[in-house]
Each structure stands twice: as structure tokens, then as C-alpha cells.
Design a protein around this motif. Structure first.
Motif, PDB file in Angstrom:
ATOM      1  N   LEU A  55       1.000  -1.558  -0.106  1.00  0.00           N
ATOM      2  CA  LEU A  55      -0.079   0.400  -0.046  1.00  0.00           C
ATOM      3  C   LEU A  55       0.403   1.026  -0.023  1.00  0.00           C
ATOM      4  O   LEU A  55       0.481   2.309  -0.891  1.00  0.00           O
ATOM      5  N   ARG A  56       2.403   1.376   0.480  1.00  0.00           N
ATOM      6  CA  ARG A  56       2.827   2.416   0.867  1.00  0.00           C
ATOM      7  C   ARG A  56       3.591   2.593  -0.026  1.00  0.00           C
ATOM      8  O   ARG A  56       3.693   3.775  -0.950  1.00  0.00           O
ATOM      9  N   ARG A  57       3.746   1.760  -1.068  1.00  0.00           N
ATOM     10  CA  ARG A  57       4.655   1.962  -2.115  1.00  0.00           C
ATOM     11  C   ARG A  57       3.562   2.365  -2.838  1.00  0.00           C
ATOM     12  O   ARG A  57       4.929   2.916  -3.750  1.00  0.00           O
ATOM     13  N   HIS A  58       3.229   1.668  -3.718  1.00  0.00           N
ATOM     14  CA  HIS A  58       2.231   1.767  -4.439  1.00  0.00           C
ATOM     15  C   HIS A  58       0.753   2.930  -4.026  1.00  0.00           C
ATOM     16  O   HIS A  58       0.170   3.647  -5.039  1.00  0.00           O
ATOM     17  N   ASN A  59       0.479   3.705  -2.760  1.00  0.00           N
ATOM     18  CA  ASN A  59       0.151   4.882  -2.441  1.00  0.00           C
ATOM     19  C   ASN A  59      -1.313   4.463  -2.637  1.00  0.00           C
ATOM     20  O   ASN A  59      -2.364   5.271  -3.730  1.00  0.00           O
ATOM     21  N   ARG A  61      -4.853   2.963  -0.724  1.00  0.00           N
ATOM     22  CA  ARG A  61      -5.402   3.353   0.478  1.00  0.00           C
ATOM     23  C   ARG A  61      -6.021   1.506   0.498  1.00  0.00           C
ATOM     24  O   ARG A  61      -5.351   0.317   0.034  1.00  0.00           O
ATOM     25  N   PRO A  62      -6.102   0.953   2.038  1.00  0.00           N
ATOM     26  CA  PRO A  62      -6.318  -0.436   2.868  1.00  0.00           C
ATOM     27  C   PRO A  62      -7.382  -0.471   1.877  1.00  0.00           C
ATOM     28  O   PRO A  62      -8.635  -0.136   1.863  1.00  0.00           O
ATOM     29  N   LEU A  63      -7.467  -2.125   2.551  1.00  0.00           N
ATOM     30  CA  LEU A  63      -8.511  -3.144   1.580  1.00  0.00           C
ATOM     31  C   LEU A  63      -9.769  -3.134   2.734  1.00  0.00           C
ATOM     32  O   LEU A  63      -9.467  -3.328   4.016  1.00  0.00           O
ATOM     33  N   SER A  64     -10.740  -3.039   2.493  1.00  0.00           N
ATOM     34  CA  SER A  64     -11.967  -3.252   3.751  1.00  0.00           C
ATOM     35  C   SER A  64     -12.017  -4.505   3.779  1.00  0.00           C
ATOM     36  O   SER A  64     -11.572  -5.660   3.023  1.00  0.00           O
ATOM     37  N   ARG A  65     -13.204  -5.261   4.727  1.00  0.00           N
ATOM     38  CA  ARG A  65     -13.164  -6.344   4.550  1.00  0.00           C
ATOM     39  C   ARG A  65     -13.822  -7.048   3.340  1.00  0.00           C
ATOM     40  O   ARG A  65     -14.277  -8.649   3.303  1.00  0.00           O
ATOM     41  N   HIS A  66     -14.854  -6.303   2.895  1.00  0.00           N
ATOM     42  CA  HIS A  66     -15.516  -7.350   1.178  1.00  0.00           C
ATOM     43  C   HIS A  66     -14.778  -6.200   0.216  1.00  0.00           C
ATOM     44  O   HIS A  66     -16.033  -6.251  -0.450  1.00  0.00           O
ATOM     45  N   TYR A  67     -13.709  -6.297  -0.220  1.00  0.00           N
ATOM     46  CA  TYR A  67     -13.139  -5.518  -1.514  1.00  0.00           C
ATOM     47  C   TYR A  67     -13.809  -5.795  -2.400  1.00  0.00           C
ATOM     48  O   TYR A  67     -14.072  -5.641  -3.563  1.00  0.00           O
ATOM     49  N   PHE A  68     -12.458  -7.197  -2.765  1.00  0.00           N
ATOM     50  CA  PHE A  68     -13.533  -8.376  -3.727  1.00  0.00           C
ATOM     51  C   PHE A  68     -14.438  -9.201  -3.942  1.00  0.00           C
ATOM     52  O   PHE A  68     -14.534  -9.683  -4.544  1.00  0.00           O
ATOM     53  N   ALA A  69     -15.531  -8.801  -2.873  1.00  0.00           N
ATOM     54  CA  ALA A  69     -16.456  -9.672  -2.565  1.00  0.00           C
ATOM     55  C   ALA A  69     -17.437  -8.815  -3.211  1.00  0.00           C
ATOM     56  O   ALA A  69     -19.362  -9.192  -4.149  1.00  0.00           O
ATOM     57  N   LEU A  70     -17.635  -7.748  -3.609  1.00  0.00           N
ATOM     58  CA  LEU A  70     -18.883  -7.325  -3.952  1.00  0.00           C
ATOM     59  C   LEU A  70     -18.089  -5.686  -5.298  1.00  0.00           C
ATOM     60  O   LEU A  70     -16.960  -5.210  -5.023  1.00  0.00           O
ATOM     61  N   PRO A  71     -18.937  -5.522  -5.715  1.00  0.00           N
ATOM     62  CA  PRO A  71     -17.807  -4.566  -7.254  1.00  0.00           C
ATOM     63  C   PRO A  71     -18.413  -3.087  -6.442  1.00  0.00           C
ATOM     64  O   PRO A  71     -19.474  -2.708  -6.754  1.00  0.00           O
ATOM     65  N   THR A  72     -17.544  -2.853  -7.059  1.00  0.00           N
ATOM     66  CA  THR A  72     -17.523  -1.416  -6.564  1.00  0.00           C
ATOM     67  C   THR A  72     -16.732  -0.232  -8.040  1.00  0.00           C
ATOM     68  O   THR A  72     -17.710   0.433  -8.634  1.00  0.00           O
ATOM     69  N   ASN A  73     -15.327  -0.310  -8.120  1.00  0.00           N
ATOM     70  CA  ASN A  73     -14.779   0.026  -9.153  1.00  0.00           C
ATOM     71  C   ASN A  73     -13.584  -1.241  -9.904  1.00  0.00           C
ATOM     72  O   ASN A  73     -12.738  -1.429  -9.689  1.00  0.00           O
ATOM     73  N   PRO A  74     -14.583  -1.374 -11.540  1.00  0.00           N
ATOM     74  CA  PRO A  74     -13.904  -2.783 -11.303  1.00  0.00           C
ATOM     75  C   PRO A  74     -12.442  -3.017 -11.987  1.00  0.00           C
ATOM     76  O   PRO A  74     -11.259  -3.935 -12.228  1.00  0.00           O
ATOM     77  N   GLY A  75     -12.300  -1.702 -12.739  1.00  0.00           N
ATOM     78  CA  GLY A  75     -11.080  -1.071 -13.582  1.00  0.00           C
ATOM     79  C   GLY A  75      -9.968  -0.628 -12.117  1.00  0.00           C
ATOM     80  O   GLY A  75      -8.714  -1.462 -11.917  1.00  0.00           O
ATOM     81  N   GLU A  76     -10.259   0.129 -10.958  1.00  0.00           N
ATOM     82  CA  GLU A  76      -9.577   0.184 -10.150  1.00  0.00           C
ATOM     83  C   GLU A  76      -9.179  -1.474  -9.442  1.00  0.00           C
ATOM     84  O   GLU A  76      -8.353  -1.799  -9.180  1.00  0.00           O
ATOM     85  N   GLN A  77     -10.091  -2.595  -9.672  1.00  0.00           N
ATOM     86  CA  GLN A  77     -10.522  -4.033  -8.818  1.00  0.00           C
ATOM     87  C   GLN A  77      -9.452  -4.510  -9.321  1.00  0.00           C
ATOM     88  O   GLN A  77      -8.777  -5.610  -8.539  1.00  0.00           O
ATOM     89  N   PHE A  78      -9.552  -4.830 -10.500  1.00  0.00           N
ATOM     90  CA  PHE A  78      -8.319  -4.928 -11.582  1.00  0.00           C
ATOM     91  C   PHE A  78      -7.352  -4.694 -10.994  1.00  0.00           C
ATOM     92  O   PHE A  78      -6.418  -6.173 -10.838  1.00  0.00           O
ATOM     93  N   PHE A  79      -6.779  -3.684 -11.467  1.00  0.00           N
ATOM     94  CA  PHE A  79      -5.071  -3.420 -10.899  1.00  0.00           C
ATOM     95  C   PHE A  79      -4.635  -3.837  -9.433  1.00  0.00           C
ATOM     96  O   PHE A  79      -3.619  -4.171  -9.740  1.00  0.00           O
ATOM     97  N   MET A  80      -5.477  -3.744  -8.204  1.00  0.00           N
ATOM     98  CA  MET A  80      -5.392  -4.109  -7.584  1.00  0.00           C
ATOM     99  C   MET A  80      -5.545  -6.146  -6.871  1.00  0.00           C
ATOM    100  O   MET A  80      -4.255  -6.093  -6.392  1.00  0.00           O
ATOM    101  N   PHE A  81      -6.337  -6.595  -7.733  1.00  0.00           N
ATOM    102  CA  PHE A  81      -6.312  -7.762  -8.046  1.00  0.00           C
ATOM    103  C   PHE A  81      -4.578  -8.374  -8.830  1.00  0.00           C
ATOM    104  O   PHE A  81      -3.886  -8.914  -8.074  1.00  0.00           O
ATOM    105  N   CYS A  82      -3.805  -7.735  -9.930  1.00  0.00           N
ATOM    106  CA  CYS A  82      -2.599  -7.844 -10.574  1.00  0.00           C
ATOM    107  C   CYS A  82      -2.092  -7.712  -9.319  1.00  0.00           C
ATOM    108  O   CYS A  82      -0.740  -8.049  -9.173  1.00  0.00           O
TER     109      CYS A  82
END
Length: 423
Positions: A55-59, A61-82
Motif C-alpha cells: 500500500l505505501r509503495r503504490h500509494n 488505500r487499505p482494503l475493506s472487509r468485502h473489497y473483492f467480494a462486491l463490485p465497486t470499481n472494476p478497473g481499480e479492483q482489477f489493478f489491485m488484484f494484479c
């Protein structure tokens, strides 16, 4: 194209129905399994210190308890997943290049899944499920990679060590000890301070008794004889008797009181049990008779409906066979539809090329262009011929001039030599 779009919608609906069937076969809690996976994944990421290293290296935000379980922002979630997948693979001992924002998502997903298979983890879902960046498949991939990273770092789960709570030792007060004379005196003194009634102080009574004893010892040689009337003595005793009362406060911590309460409760339970035992026996008998009736009725119903149960079982077996055939047929249909789409694309491309060639053959514009080009070539040829003639004429003139100059020079040389010879 409209038919193809309709066909694609049908395929999507078929895939959704198959997903619902799979969830129904797995159980009612399968839809919430990804939330459990996400919570476990977050705990494992915290154990791997992802806040400092990712998180600090890539600046981020911390993940929430259901970050990858619910759709919020597909582009941001895919980059965070990779990003997390690449970091976890590196933590697990396999070097993996950090993906960038403009990399091909299909290539990144295929590389991640190949690394996951190299760890011996099964992958029974299509790679397209990971393109959204959320869902049960994304949580599963990250959870497996986090487990491999924990294994590589040597982390092992241990039983929780709960802190032992030190119980405060109950101080044994003097109330639980045996009743002594000094304690009795203290209790009496406290009773006198709290109670409005006036009681005789034991200390004063002891002092008076001591003084009387001293007086008696001083008069040991005298013979004690009572001069008081017995009736007056009894009256004085009756008057002073209420003041001589000694009261001891009852303490709830005393074991004697607990024993008395236990005996009282035991007597109450025994008396209540005598009354309720008859009701309980009667209720037991009624329940036993009811259970016997239910068992007999169940046997009768089973005997009557046995053929229907057999039919139901056979129908269920046929249904399972039909489902298997349907799954096999749906797989073949999917493959054929894919081949059909490829053939259709090739056919459309050939049709487009054929139309272009036909339009170019029937059009007279190219012929006109060719005639114009020939005319232009003829004109250019004539101009070139004229230029060539001019150049040849110029060259001929220059040669003739050069030849005449040479002849003139030769004649001049011969004349000069003749003149010199004459002299």
C-alpha cells in the motif's frame, strides 16, 4: 448481426442459469462463501505486512472487509488484484514482474493462473472470471497465493493463547472465623452505635466487674451476706434485662446460613416434586402412546407409498442422467457456436472483399485514369524527344566548334614553324 447479438444474450442467460444451478447444488451458503474467503484473505495479508510492502509503495488505500467480494470499481479492483497477485507470487519464492496499468489483461491473468497451477492449486474456472477484478474466483486465487506465501515464509498457525485472569483472593475476614469474646465486644459496640436503643457497654461492664473483684479481694476476710430483698432483686433484674441483650449481626457469607438455605431449598424441591411427579408420569405416558401411534402411522404410510417412492427415485435418477447429458450437450454447443462465429467472421470478410472487387470491375473510373495516364505519358515522351534533339544539336555544335578550334590551332602552328625556318 442482430441474430448474433440475440444468440450472445441467450448464451449469457444460459451461463447465468448454470451458475445458479451450481450454487444451488453447493448449498444455500455458497453465495456468501466469497465473503468468508475475503475476510480470511485480509487476515493473511495483514500477517504478510501488505500495508508496508504494497500500500505505501503504490500509494493505495487499505482494503475493506468485502473489497473483492462486491463490485465497486472494476478497473481499480482489477489493478489491485494484479498488484497483490504479483506481490504474493514474489513472496512465495517465484519471481514475477509487477504488472503495469497498460499491460494486456489476458496475458497478466494467464501468467497468474500458470503460477497458481505451478503451486499445485486446481483452477476449474475460465480466465474471463478474473477480468472483473472481484468475485469468488478472485478471492480464491489471492487466498491460495497468500497461503503459499505464508508457507514459504515459514509461518504456522498455532492455538490462541488466552491471558489468564488472576482472581482476587478473597480476604478471610474475621466474620468467617469463630465468634470470640473480643469480636463479640466489637459487634456489640457497633450495634450500640447504630441502634437507637441504649445497651450496656461490655467494656464498662468488665471494668465494673474488675473493680468489684478488687473490692471483694480487699474484703476477702469479710463474710459476704446479701441484705437485699429477693422481690426487689427480681424487679431490678426484669428492669435491666432488656439492656443486657447481646445481638450478633447475621452475615450472608457464613457457611451455616448457606447450609440452612440448602436444606430449605431441598425441602421445597422435594415437596414440589411430590406434586409434579404425577403430572410428569402422566405426560410421559401420553407422549409414549403418541410416539407409538406416530410410528405405526409412519409404517402404514411407507407401505402405502412405497411404489410412489420407487417411482420418485427412478425419476430422480433419470433427471440426473438428463442433467449430465445436458451438460455434455451444452459443452458441445458452446464449442460449435464458437466455430460458427469464426466461420461467420471469415465469410463476412470474404463477402466484403468480393463486393470491393466487383465494384472496382464495374466502375469505369480506372479506365479513364489509364487513358489520362497514357496521354500524359505521350506528352512527356514528346517533350523528352524534343529535349533529346536539342541536347544532340547542342552537343554537335560544341563538337564542331571544338574541331574548328583544333584546325585553327594546327594551321597557326604550321605557319609559325615555316616562318622560323625561313629566317
Amino acid at each position: 448481426m442482430a441474430e448474433e447479438a440475440a444468440g450472445g444474450g441467450g448464451l449469457r442467460r444460459g451461463a447465468g442459469e448454470r451458475d445458479e444451478e451450481v450454487v444451488a447444488e453447493r448449498g444455500p451458503g455458497a453465495a456468501y462463501h466469497m465473503f468468508v474467503l475475503m475476510e480470511d484473505l485480509l487476515d493473511k495479508l495483514k500477517l504478510l505486512s501488505y500495508e508496508e510492502e504494497v500500500l505505501r509503495r503504490h500509494n493505495m488505500r487499505p482494503l475493506s472487509r468485502h473489497y473483492f467480494a462486491l463490485p465497486t470499481n472494476p478497473g481499480e479492483q482489477f489493478f489491485m488484484f494484479c498488484t497483490l497477485a504479483a506481490w504474493l507470487i514474489t513472496k512465495a519464492g517465484h519471481p514475477f514482474e509487477q504488472p503495469q496499468e497498460y499491460d494486456d489483461p489476458n496475458a497478466v491473468i494467464s501468467n497468474v493462473l500458470s503460477e497458481l497451477r505451478s503451486f499445485g492449486r486446481p483452477v476449474d474456472f475460465p480466465p474471463s472470471k478474473l477480468k472483473a477484478g472481484y468475485g469468488e474466483q478472485a478471492c480464491y486465487v489471492l487466498d491460495c497465493l497468500a497461503e503459499e506465501a505464508l508457507k514459504y515464509t515459514g509461518f504456522s498457525w498455532k492455538r490462541p493463547a488466552y491471558p489468564t485472569e488472576e482472581l482476587e483472593e478473597e480476604e478471610i475476614t474475621e466474620d468467617d472465623a469463630e465468634l470470640t469474646l473480643n469480636k463479640l465486644e466489637e459487634d456489640v459496640a457497633e450495634e450500640e452505635s447504630d441502634n437507637e436503643e441504649n445497651f450496656i457497654d461490655l467494656n464498662v461492664l468488665k471494668a465494673q466487674t474488675y473493680r468489684s473483684d478488687m473490692n471483694d479481694s480487699a474484703k476477702h476476710d469479710e463474710i459476704l451476706q446479701s441484705t437485699i430483698d429477693a422481690a426487689e432483686w427480681n424487679l431490678e433484674v426484669e428492669r435491666v434485662l432488656p439492656q443486657l441483650k447481646v445481638t450478633v449481626r447475621t452475615d450472608n457469607k457464613d457457611w451455616r446460613i448457606h447450609v440452612d438455605q440448602m436444606h430449605q431449598h431441598k425441602d421445597g424441591i422435594e415437596s414440589s416434586l411430590k406434586e409434579t411427579r404425577g403430572y410428569l408420569d402422566k405426560l410421559h405416558n401420553e407422549i409414549s402412546r403418541t410416539l407409538e401411534k406416530i410410528n405405526s402411522r409412519e409404517k402404514y404410510i411407507n407401505n402405502q407409498l412405497e411404489h410412489l417412492v420407487q417411482e420418485y427415485r427412478s425419476a430422480q435418477a433419470l433427471l440426473s442422467e438428463a442433467k449430465e447429458k445436458y451438460q455434455e450437450g451444452s459443452g458441445g454447443v458452446t464449442e460449435r457456436i464458437r466455430v460458427l462465429s469464426e466461420i461467420t467472421e471469415v465469410l463476412e470478410r470474404v463477402k466484403q472483399e468480393t463486393e470491393e472487387k466487383g465494384s472496382s470491375m464495374t466502375d469505369g473510373a480506372p479506365l479513364v485514369k489509364i487513358k489520362q495516364a497514357l496521354t500524359k505519358l505521350k506528352q512527356e515522351t514528346i517533350q523528352m524527344d524534343i529535349q533529346i534533339g536539342v541536347m544532340e544539336h547542342t552537343l554537335l555544335q560544341s563538337k564542331l566548334k571544338e574541331k574548328s578550334n583544333m584546325t585553327t590551332d594546327m594551321h597557326a602552328t604550321m605557319i609559325s614553324e615555316a616562318t622560323i625556318g625561313a629566317y
